[in-house]
Design a protein around this motif. Structure first.
Motif, PDB file in Angstrom:
ATOM      1  N   VAL A   1      53.174  39.102  19.140  1.00 57.01           N
ATOM      2  CA  VAL A   1      52.734  38.402  17.922  1.00 57.01           C
ATOM      3  C   VAL A   1      52.188  39.379  16.888  1.00 57.01           C
ATOM      4  CG1 VAL A   1      51.066  36.747  16.991  1.00 57.01           C
ATOM      5  CG2 VAL A   1      52.311  36.221  19.093  1.00 57.01           C
ATOM      6  N   LEU A   2      51.383  40.357  17.321  1.00 59.31           N
ATOM      7  CA  LEU A   2      50.658  41.203  16.375  1.00 59.31           C
ATOM      8  C   LEU A   2      51.154  42.642  16.302  1.00 59.31           C
ATOM      9  CD1 LEU A   2      47.050  39.932  17.108  1.00 59.31           C
ATOM     10  CD2 LEU A   2      48.475  39.395  15.140  1.00 59.31           C
ATOM     11  N   GLY A   3      51.827  43.122  17.333  1.00 59.67           N
ATOM     12  CA  GLY A   3      52.334  44.485  17.310  1.00 59.67           C
ATOM     13  C   GLY A   3      51.278  45.558  17.187  1.00 59.67           C
ATOM     14  N   PRO A   4      50.199  45.516  17.979  1.00 57.56           N
ATOM     15  CA  PRO A   4      49.146  46.531  17.861  1.00 57.56           C
ATOM     16  C   PRO A   4      49.615  47.891  18.357  1.00 57.56           C
ATOM     17  CG  PRO A   4      48.758  45.170  19.796  1.00 57.56           C
ATOM     18  CD  PRO A   4      49.915  44.553  19.063  1.00 57.56           C
ATOM     19  N   GLU A   5      48.928  48.942  17.874  1.00 59.58           N
ATOM     20  CA  GLU A   5      49.229  50.286  18.346  1.00 59.58           C
ATOM     21  C   GLU A   5      48.751  50.493  19.783  1.00 59.58           C
ATOM     22  OE1 GLU A   5      48.043  53.306  15.209  1.00 59.58           O
ATOM     23  OE2 GLU A   5      47.321  51.440  14.294  1.00 59.58           O
ATOM     24  N   ARG A   6      47.659  49.821  20.127  1.00 56.66           N
ATOM     25  CA  ARG A   6      47.041  50.035  21.433  1.00 56.66           C
ATOM     26  C   ARG A   6      46.410  48.743  21.911  1.00 56.66           C
ATOM     27  NH1 ARG A   6      43.160  54.914  21.322  1.00 56.66           N
ATOM     28  NH2 ARG A   6      45.140  55.996  21.674  1.00 56.66           N
ATOM     29  N   VAL A   7      46.449  48.530  23.226  1.00 57.22           N
ATOM     30  CA  VAL A   7      45.663  47.476  23.861  1.00 57.22           C
ATOM     31  C   VAL A   7      44.698  48.155  24.825  1.00 57.22           C
ATOM     32  CG1 VAL A   7      45.678  45.471  25.388  1.00 57.22           C
ATOM     33  CG2 VAL A   7      47.456  45.715  23.642  1.00 57.22           C
ATOM     34  N   ILE A   8      43.422  47.937  24.602  1.00 58.95           N
ATOM     35  CA  ILE A   8      42.372  48.503  25.453  1.00 58.95           C
ATOM     36  C   ILE A   8      41.975  47.427  26.461  1.00 58.95           C
ATOM     37  CG2 ILE A   8      40.056  49.510  25.495  1.00 58.95           C
ATOM     38  CD1 ILE A   8      40.516  49.965  22.374  1.00 58.95           C
ATOM     39  N   ILE A   9      42.057  47.745  27.730  1.00 60.54           N
ATOM     40  CA  ILE A   9      41.690  46.790  28.775  1.00 60.54           C
ATOM     41  C   ILE A   9      40.342  47.211  29.347  1.00 60.54           C
ATOM     42  CG2 ILE A   9      42.401  45.656  30.912  1.00 60.54           C
ATOM     43  CD1 ILE A   9      45.258  46.637  30.342  1.00 60.54           C
ATOM     44  N   SER A  10      39.383  46.292  29.327  1.00 59.87           N
ATOM     45  CA  SER A  10      38.035  46.623  29.776  1.00 59.87           C
ATOM     46  C   SER A  10      37.424  45.420  30.487  1.00 59.87           C
ATOM     47  CB  SER A  10      37.171  47.064  28.585  1.00 59.87           C
ATOM     48  OG  SER A  10      35.948  47.602  29.022  1.00 59.87           O
ATOM     49  N   GLY A  11      36.142  45.513  30.797  1.00 63.75           N
ATOM     50  CA  GLY A  11      35.441  44.422  31.466  1.00 63.75           C
ATOM     51  C   GLY A  11      35.155  44.732  32.919  1.00 63.75           C
ATOM     52  N   GLU A  12      34.236  43.967  33.492  1.00 61.28           N
ATOM     53  CA  GLU A  12      33.814  44.203  34.876  1.00 61.28           C
ATOM     54  C   GLU A  12      34.934  43.957  35.876  1.00 61.28           C
ATOM     55  OE1 GLU A  12      32.569  39.896  33.951  1.00 61.28           O
ATOM     56  OE2 GLU A  12      32.824  41.798  32.879  1.00 61.28           O
ATOM     57  N   GLY A  13      35.953  43.184  35.474  1.00 56.91           N
ATOM     58  CA  GLY A  13      37.074  42.926  36.357  1.00 56.91           C
ATOM     59  C   GLY A  13      37.926  44.150  36.636  1.00 56.91           C
ATOM     60  N   LEU A  14      37.701  45.242  35.891  1.00 57.59           N
ATOM     61  CA  LEU A  14      38.445  46.470  36.157  1.00 57.59           C
ATOM     62  C   LEU A  14      38.104  47.071  37.514  1.00 57.59           C
ATOM     63  CD1 LEU A  14      38.653  48.527  32.832  1.00 57.59           C
ATOM     64  CD2 LEU A  14      40.371  47.096  33.910  1.00 57.59           C
ATOM     65  N   ALA A  15      37.074  46.560  38.157  1.00 61.59           N
ATOM     66  CA  ALA A  15      36.773  47.021  39.519  1.00 61.59           C
ATOM     67  C   ALA A  15      37.961  46.802  40.441  1.00 61.59           C
ATOM     68  CB  ALA A  15      35.537  46.300  40.062  1.00 61.59           C
ATOM     69  N   ALA A  16      38.808  45.824  40.105  1.00 60.33           N
ATOM     70  CA  ALA A  16      39.983  45.524  40.931  1.00 60.33           C
ATOM     71  C   ALA A  16      41.260  46.091  40.342  1.00 60.33           C
ATOM     72  CB  ALA A  16      40.119  44.013  41.091  1.00 60.33           C
ATOM     73  N   TYR A  17      41.141  46.992  39.372  1.00 59.69           N
ATOM     74  CA  TYR A  17      42.323  47.431  38.648  1.00 59.69           C
ATOM     75  C   TYR A  17      43.363  48.078  39.557  1.00 59.69           C
ATOM     76  CZ  TYR A  17      45.114  49.051  34.724  1.00 59.69           C
ATOM     77  OH  TYR A  17      46.137  49.243  33.840  1.00 59.69           O
ATOM     78  N   ASP A  18      42.906  48.771  40.592  1.00 64.55           N
ATOM     79  CA  ASP A  18      43.867  49.411  41.493  1.00 64.55           C
ATOM     80  C   ASP A  18      44.751  48.389  42.203  1.00 64.55           C
ATOM     81  OD1 ASP A  18      41.275  48.792  42.773  1.00 64.55           O
ATOM     82  OD2 ASP A  18      42.264  49.472  44.594  1.00 64.55           O
ATOM     83  N   LEU A  19      44.247  47.150  42.327  1.00 68.10           N
ATOM     84  CA  LEU A  19      45.010  46.116  43.024  1.00 68.10           C
ATOM     85  C   LEU A  19      46.056  45.447  42.140  1.00 68.10           C
ATOM     86  CD1 LEU A  19      42.190  44.382  45.084  1.00 68.10           C
ATOM     87  CD2 LEU A  19      44.014  45.826  45.972  1.00 68.10           C
ATOM     88  N   PHE A  20      45.784  45.367  40.840  1.00 73.89           N
ATOM     89  CA  PHE A  20      46.752  44.645  40.005  1.00 73.89           C
ATOM     90  C   PHE A  20      47.264  45.433  38.803  1.00 73.89           C
ATOM     91  CE2 PHE A  20      42.767  42.113  38.547  1.00 73.89           C
ATOM     92  CZ  PHE A  20      42.394  43.099  37.640  1.00 73.89           C
ATOM     93  N   ALA A  21      46.992  46.740  38.743  1.00 76.57           N
ATOM     94  CA  ALA A  21      47.457  47.542  37.611  1.00 76.57           C
ATOM     95  C   ALA A  21      48.977  47.506  37.481  1.00 76.57           C
ATOM     96  CB  ALA A  21      46.976  48.984  37.760  1.00 76.57           C
ATOM     97  N   GLU A  22      49.670  47.674  38.605  1.00 78.27           N
ATOM     98  CA  GLU A  22      51.129  47.682  38.561  1.00 78.27           C
ATOM     99  C   GLU A  22      51.681  46.331  38.134  1.00 78.27           C
ATOM    100  OE1 GLU A  22      54.952  48.528  41.520  1.00 78.27           O
ATOM    101  OE2 GLU A  22      52.937  49.171  42.118  1.00 78.27           O
TER     102      GLU A  22
END
Length: 393
Positions: free
Chosen positions: A323-344
């Motif tokens: 919809v917006l075509g941003p240059e970057r999407v920054i992913i943050s928040g406390e839920g990143l503790a599980a990022y290794d499980l769902f990054a792929e």
């Protein structure tokens, strides 16, 4: 304690002056020529904008010996004097209040946490005021005025009126937070949605500096999204732009607390993940940390829940990028503790959802401590202090 007069602001009374000040704030120190190049203003317009800001002590000039031209006078660097003013930022969660005292460059000088015994306004508001008073006492030690208070709350927040229209996590409706806090503290108060506040901090002082178009997606207790379009944080006509947590991506999915079926938040938020892992494994898990431990231990049912969560987040990010075509999407928040499980799963779903070259969008993960959410609130107070030209969308 010496709070600032209610109408004290940076002497940036024009859009050009606000643009110059925020450019130096985010990118400085800069020479006047660099300011002109970054803002597309004429050298004369930059000089006119800089003069009152220097007279007020908000900008200072340093001699840059390394920038001495072959002919003529040396170029001088202009920078913001961060110690010229202090600001308080407060983030309200369902369990605690986090408060920070920052300088004009939004550097945290003091941080405080205060647990909450309830979520009702009658409980939260006195605790919030006590937190602010404590930080005002801390500010006395710096000998500098506190010039604004920013408060960040999840949900539908009307920044213009300073009213929390609806916060599902706190179960608040139509709470006049700015009026209450302003009357109690004597400070100018800015109240904003917590994700938008964090987006302001990232735009001016973080991973969004220099980008005209980017999105900040937060994962954790909820799924949020802040949007910057053409250099402006966008709240939309009704103040809820970016609510990707309530995109319904699975009509047969679980019911979200908003009442709809299959929302991203109903699939990928921490409470939703905990609920689904309990159901899938039959274990009476007490916390998200236990669910995370189970998944990391190899439990296939728990891992599948995290995979579905990652897919939901990736599809939502794909929608934003389409919809917006941003240059970057920054992913943050406390839920990143599980990022290794769902990054792929996030990346795969994003690439599958993004149309054409939109898939080239830079996905960046940026773990941030909770103090950064309060710093975001302080950033909105700094934004208001500089003037309305910096935040009207």
């Amino acid at each position: 304690m010496c709070p600032a007069p209610l109408h004290e602001t940076v002497p940036a009374t024009t859009p050009a002056a606000s643009l110059v000040f925020t450019t130096v704030l985010s990118h400085g120190p800069l020479t006047r020529a660099e300011v002109a190049r970054r803002t597309s203003l004429s050298p004369a317009a930059v000089t006119k904008a800089v003069r009152p800001l220097m007279e007020g002590g908000y900008l200072v000039e340093d001699l840059d010996e390394g920038a001495r031209p072959a002919i003529g006078r040396p170029a001088n660097l202009v920078r913001v004097d961060g110690g010229r003013a202090l600001f308080i930022g407060v983030k309200v969660t369902g369990d605690e209040i986090i408060g920070v005292l920052t300088d004009l460059c939004c550097r945290i000088r003091v941080a405080r946490h205060m647990p909450l015994t309830g979520r009702e306004p009658a409980v939260v508001l006195p605790a919030l005021i006590a937190m602010v008073q404590e930080l005002l006492v801390e500010a006395d030690g710096f000998g500098v005025r506190v010039c604004g208070l920013g408060i960040a709350v999840s949900g539908d927040v009307d920044r213009l009126d300073g009213v929390v229209r609806y916060s599902p996590f706190l179960d608040w409706r139509d709470v006049p937070l700015a009026d209450v806090a302003g009357t109690a503290t004597g400070l100018p108060v800015t109240v904003d949605n917590d994700v938008r506040a964090l987006t302001v901090a990232e735009q001016w002082f973080g991973a969004g500096v220099g980008l005209s178009d980017f999105a900040l997606v937060t994962v954790g207790a909820g799924i949020g999204c802040g949007l910057v379009v053409h250099g402006r944080v966008v709240s939309g006509a009704h103040g809820v732009a970016g609510e990707i947590g309530h995109l319904s991506i699975d009509p047969l999915g679980p019911r979200c607390h908003c009442g709809n079926q299959g929302c991203v938040e109903g699939i990928a938020s921490d409470p939703a993940i905990l609920r689904e892992v309990r159901a899938a494994t039959g274990r009476p898990l007490a916390s998200v940390a236990e669910a995370l431990e189970l998944a990391r231990g190899g439990d296939p049912s728990a891992r599948e829940v995290y995979a579905r969560a990652g897919e939901a987040i990736g599809r939502a990010i794909g929608s934003v990028v389409n919809v917006l075509g941003p240059e970057r999407v920054i992913i943050s928040g406390e839920g990143l503790a599980a990022y290794d499980l769902f990054a792929e799963d996030i990346r795969t779903a994003f690439v599958r959802s993004a149309f054409g070259t939109a898939a080239r969008c830079d996905l960046m993960t940026r773990p941030l401590p909770f103090e950064e959410w309060a710093r975001g609130a302080a950033a909105t107070a700094i934004q208001s202090f500089i003037g309305p030209h910096t935040y009207q969308d």
